[in-house]
Design a protein around this motif. Structure first.
Motif, PDB file in Angstrom:
ATOM      1  N   LEU B   8       6.785  -7.761   5.730  1.00 17.57           N
ATOM      2  CA  LEU B   8       6.518  -7.047   4.449  1.00 17.57           C
ATOM      3  C   LEU B   8       7.404  -5.731   4.345  1.00 17.57           C
ATOM      4  O   LEU B   8       7.439  -4.260   3.517  1.00 17.57           O
ATOM      5  CB  LEU B   8       4.427  -6.240   4.881  1.00 17.57           C
ATOM      6  CG  LEU B   8       3.778  -7.228   3.929  1.00 17.57           C
ATOM      7  CD1 LEU B   8       2.761  -6.421   4.345  1.00 17.57           C
ATOM      8  CD2 LEU B   8       3.742  -7.151   2.939  1.00 17.57           C
ATOM      9  N   ASP B  41       6.706  -7.326  -1.153  1.00 18.96           N
ATOM     10  CA  ASP B  41       6.801  -5.492  -1.298  1.00 18.96           C
ATOM     11  C   ASP B  41       8.278  -5.534  -0.729  1.00 18.96           C
ATOM     12  O   ASP B  41       8.954  -6.222  -0.613  1.00 18.96           O
ATOM     13  CB  ASP B  41       5.799  -5.306  -0.746  1.00 18.96           C
ATOM     14  CG  ASP B  41       4.953  -3.548  -1.148  1.00 18.96           C
ATOM     15  OD1 ASP B  41       5.334  -3.291  -1.842  1.00 18.96           O
ATOM     16  OD2 ASP B  41       5.155  -2.689   0.214  1.00 18.96           O
ATOM     17  N   SER B  81       7.444  -9.226  -6.713  1.00 18.38           N
ATOM     18  CA  SER B  81       7.765  -7.754  -5.414  1.00 18.38           C
ATOM     19  C   SER B  81       9.389  -7.830  -5.630  1.00 18.38           C
ATOM     20  O   SER B  81      10.020  -6.723  -6.169  1.00 18.38           O
ATOM     21  CB  SER B  81       7.128  -8.108  -3.849  1.00 18.38           C
ATOM     22  OG  SER B  81       6.451  -8.023  -3.597  1.00 18.38           O
ATOM     23  N   HIS B  85      11.686  -4.687  -6.886  1.00 24.88           N
ATOM     24  CA  HIS B  85      13.278  -4.392  -6.324  1.00 24.88           C
ATOM     25  C   HIS B  85      14.625  -4.581  -6.564  1.00 24.88           C
ATOM     26  O   HIS B  85      15.139  -4.177  -5.828  1.00 24.88           O
ATOM     27  CB  HIS B  85      12.918  -4.604  -4.869  1.00 24.88           C
ATOM     28  CG  HIS B  85      11.384  -4.039  -4.136  1.00 24.88           C
ATOM     29  ND1 HIS B  85      10.478  -4.147  -4.474  1.00 24.88           N
ATOM     30  CD2 HIS B  85      11.942  -2.696  -3.332  1.00 24.88           C
ATOM     31  CE1 HIS B  85       9.203  -3.355  -3.654  1.00 24.88           C
ATOM     32  NE2 HIS B  85       9.960  -2.949  -3.018  1.00 24.88           N
TER      33      HIS B  85
ATOM     34  N   SER C  20       1.976   3.317  -1.770  1.00 23.61           N
ATOM     35  CA  SER C  20       2.723   2.747  -0.970  1.00 23.61           C
ATOM     36  C   SER C  20       2.840   0.844  -2.585  1.00 23.61           C
ATOM     37  O   SER C  20       1.719   1.180  -3.055  1.00 23.61           O
ATOM     38  CB  SER C  20       3.355   2.225  -0.138  1.00 23.61           C
ATOM     39  OG  SER C  20       1.959   1.235   0.540  1.00 23.61           O
ATOM     40  N   GLY C  21       3.229   0.057  -2.366  1.00 21.63           N
ATOM     41  CA  GLY C  21       2.940  -0.998  -2.552  1.00 21.63           C
ATOM     42  C   GLY C  21       2.168  -2.388  -2.065  1.00 21.63           C
ATOM     43  O   GLY C  21       2.314  -2.812  -2.858  1.00 21.63           O
ATOM     44  N   LEU C  22       1.679  -1.703  -0.880  1.00 26.21           N
ATOM     45  CA  LEU C  22       0.472  -2.481  -0.342  1.00 26.21           C
ATOM     46  C   LEU C  22      -0.271  -2.872  -0.671  1.00 26.21           C
ATOM     47  O   LEU C  22      -1.075  -3.979  -1.132  1.00 26.21           O
ATOM     48  CB  LEU C  22       0.452  -2.044   0.894  1.00 26.21           C
ATOM     49  CG  LEU C  22       1.634  -1.919   1.359  1.00 26.21           C
ATOM     50  CD1 LEU C  22       1.753  -1.091   3.038  1.00 26.21           C
ATOM     51  CD2 LEU C  22       2.454  -2.975   2.754  1.00 26.21           C
ATOM     52  N   LYS C  24      -1.556  -2.623  -3.953  1.00 23.93           N
ATOM     53  CA  LYS C  24      -1.420  -3.938  -5.131  1.00 23.93           C
ATOM     54  C   LYS C  24      -0.252  -5.903  -4.264  1.00 23.93           C
ATOM     55  O   LYS C  24      -0.830  -6.008  -5.267  1.00 23.93           O
ATOM     56  CB  LYS C  24      -0.009  -3.656  -5.619  1.00 23.93           C
ATOM     57  CG  LYS C  24       0.917  -4.088  -6.640  1.00 23.93           C
ATOM     58  CD  LYS C  24      -0.316  -3.928  -8.262  1.00 23.93           C
ATOM     59  CE  LYS C  24       0.008  -4.627  -9.261  1.00 23.93           C
ATOM     60  NZ  LYS C  24      -0.273  -5.564 -10.394  1.00 23.93           N
ATOM     61  N   ALA C  25       0.310  -5.612  -3.141  1.00 27.29           N
ATOM     62  CA  ALA C  25       0.605  -6.759  -2.383  1.00 27.29           C
ATOM     63  C   ALA C  25      -0.330  -7.134  -2.181  1.00 27.29           C
ATOM     64  O   ALA C  25      -0.973  -8.554  -2.101  1.00 27.29           O
ATOM     65  CB  ALA C  25       1.275  -6.148  -1.762  1.00 27.29           C
TER      66      ALA C  25
END
Lengths: 96, 130, 123, 105
Positions: B8, B41, B81, B85, C20-22, C24-25
């Motif tokens: 991650l 992510d 993800s 990005h 953060s994107g965490l 959602k991840a």
């Protein structure tokens, strides 16, 4: 038993959450910003010792951070040593 | 034993992404198998083909390349993800009407099902975050 | 996908919903795990409990609303949601109207929970 | 009728605010479907799902949501397949003007 990996400084919520779940018989690997928890003669290193868990620090990460005065209770390991720990512990929890 | 890795961490902050690559090498050296490395992510940025680093700084790309090329380790990046990005392969570039692909061909765009498949069929799942 | 063996997993969510994107991840990982019939539970710990904050509205900022997405968990047969009681108290959260059933755990109970699974996924 | 450039390569609406019942019929026609009352029941349910959960359902969630809202007879994948052949969650969402489901699920 759980192998904890800590990649966050000792003032982080990651560290706080890790402490909440760590127990005797566990092991913790300090890496990245987690290496600052290995500094000898600090409140944080004492708290870690009190958990009864086996304490490890990734040597390269500590060196990069300039953490040379490592607490006597913390063993320095390389990545291979980290892999060896994962062979023994069936569960890993990443705190970051 | 069979291992899978979940990455991650961004390769551009901290050491964790490179630690993951080194970890995968050691796992193989010790006689185990790496079923898959799954990037999710900010971890998906490891696939950035056009990332430019200072000449005297190491990047993780050559570590990942060695894993993929010499040991046949599958490097899977989460498509959702990755797209967010800006990481696209040729298929996704075409599908989303973008001018060119941006990921290194070492990496494979995958669904999260591949993460599920990885952990469901592994003795160890090791997560690298932060 | 090859034939999937069934594992028990605990997804540990420790980060705020939009920082953060965490979050959602982690949510997507939970949904994918459910889609492939894995046996999974969720644990919200530390700042992760903020994902359950009632009345959040990500739409105000033009992003997906994490709270409303979490409300769909029972439709994916994800029924066991655990929270860190101390964190809920720290943020003075009212979880009485939560769309998912929540069980509060203290520190030692959290550890007891964690060791019951084949894998831990920390987000 | 919306022009072809209102849709992406896979036939999903580019601007979700363009959606109205006429657009639904147009998308359905491009998929060789004629919408009847049974289709509309599901389309309305899909839009309600989106408003409630801020997401496009995967098949599992759609089936369960239909079962809860419309009863067990309609909460079956075979029933949804008969209305929206192939991939009911994806096709139904497309016609209902919901965002493309996350690729990774």
């Amino acid at each position: 038993m759980i192998l904890h990996t800590l990649n966050a400084s000792p003032s982080s919520s990651a560290f706080e959450d890790c402490l909440k779940t760590i127990a005797e018989g566990d092991a913790i690997v300090l890496m990245g910003d987690g290496v600052y928890a290995a500094i000898a003669h600090t409140e944080v290193s004492r708290v870690l010792e009190d958990t009864g868990a086996a304490l490890y620090v990734i040597a390269d990460d500590a060196m990069a951070a300039g953490v040379l005065n490592i607490s006597a209770a913390v063993s320095s390991i390389d990545i291979s040593g980290f892999v060896v720990l994962t062979e023994t512990f069936p569960l890993q929890q990443a705190w970051y | 034993m069979i291992y899978s890795l979940l990455v991650l961490s961004s390769p551009f902050s901290g050491h964790c992404s490179r630690t993951a690559a080194a970890f995968a090498h050691c796992v193989i050296t010790r006689g185990h198998t790496v079923r898959r490395v799954f990037f999710l992510d900010a971890g998906t940025l490891a696939s950035a083909a056009n990332s430019v680093s200072a000449q005297d700084e190491d990047t993780s790309m050559k570590d990942w390349a060695e894993l993929a090329n010499q040991h046949g380790v599958e490097l899977a990046i989460c498509i959702t993800s990755a797209l967010k990005h800006g990481m696209l392969d040729q298929v996704e570039a075409d599908r989303n009407e973008r001018p060119f692909p941006t990921i290194d061909s070492l990496f494979m765009m995958s669904g999260l099902g591949q993460l599920v498949d990885a952990y469901a069929n592994s003795d160890r799942l090791i997560t690298f975050g932060g | 996908m090859t034939a999937v063996t069934k594992k028990t997993i605990l997804i540990v969510l420790r980060h705020s919903p939009y920082g953060s994107g965490l979050a959602k991840a982690a949510l997507n990982t939970a949904l994918a795990s459910a889609a492939f019939d894995q046996s999974l539970d969720l644990l919200f710990m530390g700042n992760g409990v903020l994902q359950l904050q009632p009345d959040q509205d990500g739409r105000v900022k033009g992003v997906k609303d994490v709270g409303r997405q979490l409300a769909s968990l029972p439709l994916y047969d994800i029924n066991h949601v655990y929270v860190d009681a101390q964190a809920v108290e720290r943020y003075n959260m009212d979880l009485s109207k939560s769309p998912v059933e929540i069980r509060r755990l203290d520190g030692p109970e959290i550890r007891q929970l964690m060791i019951c699974y084949d894998h831990l996924l920390g987000f | 009728m919306l022009s072809a450039n209102a849709f992406d390569k896979e036939g999903f609406l580019i601007e979700l605010t363009d959606w109205n019942p006429g657009v639904a019929a147009q998308i359905a026609a491009s998929e060789n479907l004629e919408l009847g009352a049974a289709h509309w029941e599901i389309i309305n349910l899909l839009r309600e799902y989106y408003l409630t959960y801020d997401s496009t359902p995967a098949m599992r969630a759609l089936v369960k949501y239909c079962a809860l809202s419309l009863g067990p007879e309609k909460g079956k994948s075979i029933y949804l397949m008969s209305l929206f052949p192939g991939s009911p969650a994806k096709l139904g969402s497309k016609i209902s003007g919901l965002p493309k489901p996350d690729n990774c699920l």
